[in-house]
Design a protein around this motif. Sequence first.
Motif, PDB file in Angstrom:
ATOM      1  N   ARG A  17       0.943  -1.064   0.175  1.00 35.96           N
ATOM      2  CA  ARG A  17      -0.137  -0.037  -0.116  1.00 35.96           C
ATOM      3  C   ARG A  17       0.974   1.382  -0.163  1.00 35.96           C
ATOM      4  O   ARG A  17       0.529   2.317  -0.740  1.00 35.96           O
ATOM      5  CB  ARG A  17      -0.860   0.078   1.391  1.00 35.96           C
ATOM      6  CG  ARG A  17      -2.090  -0.896   1.177  1.00 35.96           C
ATOM      7  CD  ARG A  17      -2.731  -0.927   2.434  1.00 35.96           C
ATOM      8  NE  ARG A  17      -3.489   0.238   2.527  1.00 35.96           N
ATOM      9  CZ  ARG A  17      -4.186   0.646   4.066  1.00 35.96           C
ATOM     10  NH1 ARG A  17      -4.132  -0.550   4.774  1.00 35.96           N
ATOM     11  NH2 ARG A  17      -4.782   1.467   3.897  1.00 35.96           N
ATOM     12  N   ASN A  20       2.101   1.675  -3.485  1.00 35.22           N
ATOM     13  CA  ASN A  20       1.292   2.236  -4.392  1.00 35.22           C
ATOM     14  C   ASN A  20       0.973   3.578  -4.100  1.00 35.22           C
ATOM     15  O   ASN A  20       0.606   4.504  -4.945  1.00 35.22           O
ATOM     16  CB  ASN A  20      -0.243   1.635  -4.324  1.00 35.22           C
ATOM     17  CG  ASN A  20       0.020   0.006  -4.922  1.00 35.22           C
ATOM     18  OD1 ASN A  20       0.815  -0.253  -5.657  1.00 35.22           O
ATOM     19  ND2 ASN A  20      -0.817  -0.944  -4.242  1.00 35.22           N
ATOM     20  N   ALA A  21       0.801   4.159  -2.843  1.00 36.42           N
ATOM     21  CA  ALA A  21       0.655   5.449  -2.503  1.00 36.42           C
ATOM     22  C   ALA A  21       1.723   6.500  -3.121  1.00 36.42           C
ATOM     23  O   ALA A  21       1.411   7.364  -3.760  1.00 36.42           O
ATOM     24  CB  ALA A  21       0.559   5.715  -1.061  1.00 36.42           C
ATOM     25  N   ILE A  24       1.307   6.834  -6.763  1.00 38.29           N
ATOM     26  CA  ILE A  24       0.053   7.902  -6.853  1.00 38.29           C
ATOM     27  C   ILE A  24       0.554   9.483  -6.749  1.00 38.29           C
ATOM     28  O   ILE A  24       0.194  10.323  -7.514  1.00 38.29           O
ATOM     29  CB  ILE A  24      -1.091   7.705  -5.822  1.00 38.29           C
ATOM     30  CG1 ILE A  24      -1.832   6.410  -6.280  1.00 38.29           C
ATOM     31  CG2 ILE A  24      -2.056   9.019  -5.872  1.00 38.29           C
ATOM     32  CD1 ILE A  24      -2.825   5.922  -5.163  1.00 38.29           C
ATOM     33  N   GLY A  27       2.658  10.611  -9.547  1.00 36.28           N
ATOM     34  CA  GLY A  27       1.792  10.571 -10.893  1.00 36.28           C
ATOM     35  C   GLY A  27       1.339  12.126 -10.915  1.00 36.28           C
ATOM     36  O   GLY A  27       0.536  12.375 -11.789  1.00 36.28           O
ATOM     37  N   ASP A  29      -0.703  13.301  -8.153  1.00 37.87           N
ATOM     38  CA  ASP A  29      -1.775  13.205  -7.152  1.00 37.87           C
ATOM     39  C   ASP A  29      -1.525  13.410  -5.728  1.00 37.87           C
ATOM     40  O   ASP A  29      -1.645  12.522  -4.966  1.00 37.87           O
ATOM     41  CB  ASP A  29      -2.932  12.362  -7.422  1.00 37.87           C
ATOM     42  CG  ASP A  29      -4.460  12.422  -6.773  1.00 37.87           C
ATOM     43  OD1 ASP A  29      -4.381  13.372  -5.906  1.00 37.87           O
ATOM     44  OD2 ASP A  29      -5.108  11.360  -6.714  1.00 37.87           O
ATOM     45  N   GLY A  32      -4.237  12.450  -3.212  1.00 37.26           N
ATOM     46  CA  GLY A  32      -4.628  11.056  -3.353  1.00 37.26           C
ATOM     47  C   GLY A  32      -3.756  10.238  -2.756  1.00 37.26           C
ATOM     48  O   GLY A  32      -4.080   9.259  -1.787  1.00 37.26           O
ATOM     49  N   ALA A  33      -2.409  10.460  -2.882  1.00 36.79           N
ATOM     50  CA  ALA A  33      -1.438   9.933  -1.983  1.00 36.79           C
ATOM     51  C   ALA A  33      -1.530  10.027  -0.678  1.00 36.79           C
ATOM     52  O   ALA A  33      -1.289   9.025   0.183  1.00 36.79           O
ATOM     53  CB  ALA A  33      -0.092  10.265  -2.469  1.00 36.79           C
ATOM     54  N   TRP A  65       4.307  14.064   1.615  1.00 33.15           N
ATOM     55  CA  TRP A  65       3.235  14.205   0.386  1.00 33.15           C
ATOM     56  C   TRP A  65       2.187  15.314   1.164  1.00 33.15           C
ATOM     57  O   TRP A  65       1.468  15.977   0.442  1.00 33.15           O
ATOM     58  CB  TRP A  65       2.557  12.784   0.128  1.00 33.15           C
ATOM     59  CG  TRP A  65       3.333  12.220  -0.799  1.00 33.15           C
ATOM     60  CD1 TRP A  65       4.102  11.204  -0.411  1.00 33.15           C
ATOM     61  CD2 TRP A  65       3.599  12.534  -2.021  1.00 33.15           C
ATOM     62  NE1 TRP A  65       5.055  10.859  -1.697  1.00 33.15           N
ATOM     63  CE2 TRP A  65       4.492  11.541  -2.450  1.00 33.15           C
ATOM     64  CE3 TRP A  65       3.385  13.643  -2.932  1.00 33.15           C
ATOM     65  CZ2 TRP A  65       5.277  11.857  -3.839  1.00 33.15           C
ATOM     66  CZ3 TRP A  65       3.999  13.821  -4.260  1.00 33.15           C
ATOM     67  CH2 TRP A  65       4.898  12.874  -4.810  1.00 33.15           C
ATOM     68  N   HIS A 220       0.591  17.529 -14.721  1.00 32.21           N
ATOM     69  CA  HIS A 220       1.461  17.203 -13.634  1.00 32.21           C
ATOM     70  C   HIS A 220       2.128  18.461 -12.984  1.00 32.21           C
ATOM     71  O   HIS A 220       2.541  19.446 -13.576  1.00 32.21           O
ATOM     72  CB  HIS A 220       2.685  16.324 -14.123  1.00 32.21           C
ATOM     73  CG  HIS A 220       3.432  15.526 -12.981  1.00 32.21           C
ATOM     74  ND1 HIS A 220       4.343  16.306 -12.335  1.00 32.21           N
ATOM     75  CD2 HIS A 220       3.334  14.507 -12.584  1.00 32.21           C
ATOM     76  CE1 HIS A 220       4.969  15.419 -11.358  1.00 32.21           C
ATOM     77  NE2 HIS A 220       4.438  14.275 -11.637  1.00 32.21           N
TER      78      HIS A 220
END
Length: 324
Positions: A17, A20-21, A24, A27, A29, A32-33, A65, A220
């Motif tokens: 997880r 994946n964060a 994100i 990318g 975001d 979202g992260a 983040w 971005h």
Amino acid sequence: MSSAGLTDDAEKALESRLHNAVLIGEGGDARGALYLLRSTLNGCCEHLGNEHLLTLQAREKVAHWAGEAGDPLFALEETELILKARRRIQGNDHPKTLYTGHTLAYWLGEMGHLDRAVALCREVLAGRAKVFGNRHPETLYTQHRLACWIAEAGDAAAGAAMLRDVLKNREDVLGDEHPHTLATRHELARRLGEAGDSLAAATMLRNLLPVRERVLGAEHPHTLTTRHELARRLGEAGDSLAAATMLRDLLPIRERVQGPTHHRSLNTRKELALWLMRVGDYDQASKHLNELLPLCSKMLGPSHPITKEAVEMFEEVGARDPSH
């Protein structure tokens, strides 16, 4: 299944997880992260304990983040605590400790503590060169950031010279279109502009922008930063109207993507006000500055460079027309 097995499975799931964060966030975001990272951190604390190495990593990613999502003060304060923990648990020269030191130097610089940022970057650079070698991507990352803070602290020419070396090494090690190579191209252009060659900076940025749009995406955050910097350098090269027009178009995109109180959105609003003043539109400049100042004071504090510049501009507008 044993409790150890449960812990192993939980750790693997949390590590996935976390990965994946970060993807994100990279990318573009950040918010979202951050949402996923906070829930991951809660899981790390519950299943692994507050000082487990994965918990420290999750705390560090939450801090980073959160800063990218618009809270750089939290990022700075939390990363300071994490660095103390890593030094105690893992030692000063552990790669993770050096990574945290690099991150703390970044947030120190972002919050205007340039002397501390330069000093810590020098310390981390020496450590990374010893552990990884001079041309390792992690070493080049810190050398890139050190050059930026040296330039930001007032020696743009020295920063640009260092960035030229970093760019050559990043092109050799990572390739011409790796995101880190593109970041160094952006920073080199910026520092050339600060050293007085705005036209060369604008040319470099104009060439860089379509590459960042293709590699990272048109919206971005890094691409938006290049658009911001291009507008600024065009203004300094003599085209104030182009600068104001580009920044007026950029501001709503940046506020939608990064949030209206994000420090980079605030910087774009400040820069827009500046070029509106330069083309003589003091009414619109005053409007933006009136919106900007309370947000800067709240999000960045009165001593932050963006806040100080906004205050000076507001005083200039008032001197032009006391009714403002």
